[in-house]
Scaffold this active site. Sequence first.
Site, PDB file in Angstrom:
ATOM      1  CB  CYS A   2      -0.875   0.016   1.242  1.00 26.65           C
ATOM      2  SG  CYS A   2      -1.840  -1.483   1.430  1.00 26.65           S
ATOM      3  NE  ARG A  27       4.262   1.857  -1.428  1.00 28.74           N
ATOM      4  CZ  ARG A  27       5.474   1.358  -1.257  1.00 28.74           C
ATOM      5  NH1 ARG A  27       6.433   1.705  -2.070  1.00 28.74           N
ATOM      6  NH2 ARG A  27       5.716   0.514  -0.288  1.00 28.74           N
ATOM      7  CD1 TRP A  75      -2.292  -4.767  -4.850  1.00 34.26           C
ATOM      8  CD2 TRP A  75      -1.719  -6.045  -3.102  1.00 34.26           C
ATOM      9  NE1 TRP A  75      -2.081  -6.043  -5.312  1.00 34.26           N
ATOM     10  CE2 TRP A  75      -1.731  -6.847  -4.266  1.00 34.26           C
ATOM     11  CE3 TRP A  75      -1.395  -6.639  -1.886  1.00 34.26           C
ATOM     12  CZ2 TRP A  75      -1.415  -8.202  -4.249  1.00 34.26           C
ATOM     13  CZ3 TRP A  75      -1.092  -7.988  -1.868  1.00 34.26           C
ATOM     14  CH2 TRP A  75      -1.100  -8.761  -3.037  1.00 34.26           C
ATOM     15  CG  ASN A 101       2.983  -0.446   3.043  1.00 36.56           C
ATOM     16  OD1 ASN A 101       2.421  -1.426   2.557  1.00 36.56           O
ATOM     17  ND2 ASN A 101       4.218  -0.108   2.738  1.00 36.56           N
ATOM     18  N   GLY A 102       1.549  -2.764   5.244  1.00 35.95           N
ATOM     19  CA  GLY A 102       2.196  -3.952   5.795  1.00 35.95           C
ATOM     20  C   GLY A 102       1.160  -4.988   6.194  1.00 35.95           C
ATOM     21  CD  GLU A 477      11.347  -8.816 -17.783  1.00 36.13           C
ATOM     22  OE1 GLU A 477      11.184  -9.675 -16.906  1.00 36.13           O
ATOM     23  OE2 GLU A 477      10.934  -7.641 -17.682  1.00 36.13           O
ATOM     24  CE  LYS A 481       7.821  -6.504 -17.954  1.00 32.94           C
ATOM     25  NZ  LYS A 481       8.586  -6.103 -16.855  1.00 32.94           N
ATOM     26  CD  GLU A 484       4.483  -7.007 -15.291  1.00 35.97           C
ATOM     27  OE1 GLU A 484       5.620  -6.790 -15.706  1.00 35.97           O
ATOM     28  OE2 GLU A 484       4.191  -6.896 -14.085  1.00 35.97           O
ATOM     29  CG  HIS A 500      11.146 -32.870 -23.670  1.00 39.06           C
ATOM     30  ND1 HIS A 500      11.449 -34.199 -23.840  1.00 39.06           N
ATOM     31  CD2 HIS A 500      12.221 -32.166 -24.126  1.00 39.06           C
ATOM     32  CE1 HIS A 500      12.672 -34.314 -24.355  1.00 39.06           C
ATOM     33  NE2 HIS A 500      13.150 -33.088 -24.535  1.00 39.06           N
ATOM     34  CE  LYS A 599       8.148   0.149 -10.482  1.00 42.13           C
ATOM     35  NZ  LYS A 599       8.293  -0.824 -11.558  1.00 42.13           N
TER      36      LYS A 599
HETATM   37  O1  M6R Z   1      11.255  -4.141  -6.589  1.00 47.72           O
HETATM   38  P1  M6R Z   1      11.711  -5.492  -7.081  1.00 47.72           P
HETATM   39  O2  M6R Z   1      12.603  -5.388  -8.259  1.00 47.72           O
HETATM   40  O3  M6R Z   1      12.304  -6.323  -6.006  1.00 47.72           O
HETATM   41  O4  M6R Z   1      10.379  -6.205  -7.561  1.00 47.72           O
HETATM   42  C1  M6R Z   1      10.410  -7.534  -8.005  1.00 47.72           C
HETATM   43  C2  M6R Z   1       9.176  -7.885  -8.777  1.00 47.72           C
HETATM   44  O5  M6R Z   1       8.032  -7.672  -7.994  1.00 47.72           O
HETATM   45  C3  M6R Z   1       9.052  -7.053 -10.066  1.00 47.72           C
HETATM   46  O6  M6R Z   1      10.154  -7.208 -10.893  1.00 47.72           O
HETATM   47  C4  M6R Z   1       7.779  -7.471 -10.842  1.00 47.72           C
HETATM   48  O7  M6R Z   1       7.915  -8.764 -11.326  1.00 47.72           O
HETATM   49  C5  M6R Z   1       7.508  -6.475 -11.970  1.00 47.72           C
HETATM   50  N1  M6R Z   1       6.154  -6.026 -11.910  1.00 47.72           N
HETATM   51  C6  M6R Z   1       7.672  -7.041 -13.320  1.00 47.72           C
HETATM   52  O8  M6R Z   1       7.440  -6.089 -14.312  1.00 47.72           O
END
Ligand code: M6R
Length: 604
Positions: A2, A27, A75, A101-102, A477, A481, A484, A500, A599
């Site tokens: 959050c 967040r 969140w 937050n937590g 990756e 991308k 998500e 396989h 994020k």
């Molecule tokens: O802040 P961080 O790099 O530790 O975050 C790790 C992942 O949560 C972050 O890379 C996430 O997978 C991204 N949304 C991907 O685009």
Amino acid sequence: MCGIIGYVGEENAVPIIVEGLKKLEYRGYDSAGVAVCGQNGFFDVIKQKGRLTALEARLSENPIAGNMGIGHTRWATHGEPSDTNSHPHVGSQNKIAVVHNGIIENYRQLKERLEQKGIAFASQTDSEVIAQLAEYYYSGDLLDTVIKVANALEGSYALGIMCLDEPDMLVAVKKDNPLIIGVSGHGQFIASDVPAVLKHTNKVCYLNDKEIAVLTKGGARFFNMDREPLSKTPETVTWDIDSAEKGGFEHFMLKEIMEQPKVLRDTIQSVHSGGNKEVIESLEAARFDKLVITACGSAYNAGVVAKYVFERLCRLSVEVELASEFRYKDAIISDKTLVILVSQSGETADTIAAMREAKAKGAFTLGIVNVVGSTIAKEAEVCLFTAAGPEIAVATTKVFSAQLVLLYILAVRFAAALGKMTEEAERGLSAEIAALPGKAEEILSRIDSIQKYASTCIGYKSIFFIGRNIDYAIALEGSLKLKEISYIHSEAYAGGELKHGPISLVEEEDTLVVALSNCGRLRGKIMSNVEQVVSRGAKVLLIGSCQDAGQSGIISYIGLPEVPELFSPSLSVIVMQLFSYYVAANKGLDIDKPRNLAKSVTVE
Ligand code: M6R
């Protein structure tokens, strides 16, 4: 997960809080709320399920004002997204208001105890217990109360707390979640992240765990849990306000993709002077017999790419572990192990736990982090910083690229130090790294053709990414991308694995396969995989140095500038970022804030 913000000062707190929440919305964005100590001697609280715009609409119908306030963007973890479960939470005596937050792990026990004393709870959240407990403990001294509350809580928290009986004082405390204190001429701030306060001040103090900030209009004071004063000097943040704005782009993600040549240049430059240079020079490669890279999500994918680079150049054994797994696996590491923590935020709960586990086992820890002052930046033995500026879009792009380039640089330095590479080879590879920003620019200049191609791809049920060797690493990756932000089902596979099992997923017309072909000696192999999926009805997008694509109509082709294959992920990832972005844009999705994501994942 959050975002929290608070203000006490000479100005009306409400617009400051709402503006700050806009910078924290990445967040979490299930609901938002704001509370002020109103002029009538009560809290004025407006909370609203949904995006911040819904809260703004409520606020314009019911304006509130006050010189001290707190705000929150949520969140959801405990309790569905709803008006009632939104923060701020106010205790049942209407005396204390809290944003959190937590996660409070012992909230059930605390709630039961308070309920037995006749206290009625309004929400299903773990956070409400903080407000209720604070009211229960309160006997005229908010600082004292916050110490008692913090001592009773188990779990993670960053808190902003106001009390009606002390209407000029905002108190903040944190454990395992980020919290910064901003100081300005007209008032003081708390926030989960720097961009939330940048419009007002670039002077910030970073709170450590179990430190308390007491803010008034006149300034900030700091205490430990024994109520002893602490001295903190504000640091100057070098990010400017423009870097946290969209600057004419429709989405932060596109802006951040387009910033990559500069970010690559700045990050490469950063190892030639200052802190990054000192850290790289201080690392003694020969001291380590094993290297572990641990991270989550995209940062983990950067680690997978780095494994191929380190192993090829340094002949050093590298393990890449998801931080959520590493932390519980009783890893086999020693004081001869270098553990690299890769994290944009430096606040990812699993990566922090992995770091602490590695340190407890005697390993040497190196953070690769974007956010100065974050937990990993502070706790890792040494830290390299990606020079990417604030990244706002939930889907990482520019920071991922900066992580890759720092990892390449480190691998080349290690290889040279270990005698696995001649000086000439080192110079050659360093020149190739220095050329990457220019090549990134070249790809970005072809944005129109990638956009056009992506617009034809929104109807696919599944999009698979395949590659071999380092192409497989970066395919992970590409797939992350795409899924998500576009919500299209996607997986990444090593080309050799298709037969396989995964090839049974290929369906005529409904499947697109994005094939990467940058590994010279494996080009024939990946082209065989392409033939296999084409003959089962898949359409293919080929990315790489493979001009013999042929079969147009079935196989589309995006060529990359010439680049050593070990560094090719830095170029192919930009094509995949743009492809994902435009697929999602053509679907009209909320690209910067994809559903169910946040994020910064500061909970387990
Ligand atoms: O802040 P961080 O790099 O530790 O975050 C790790 C992942 O949560 C972050 O890379 C996430 O997978 C991204 N949304 C991907 O685009």
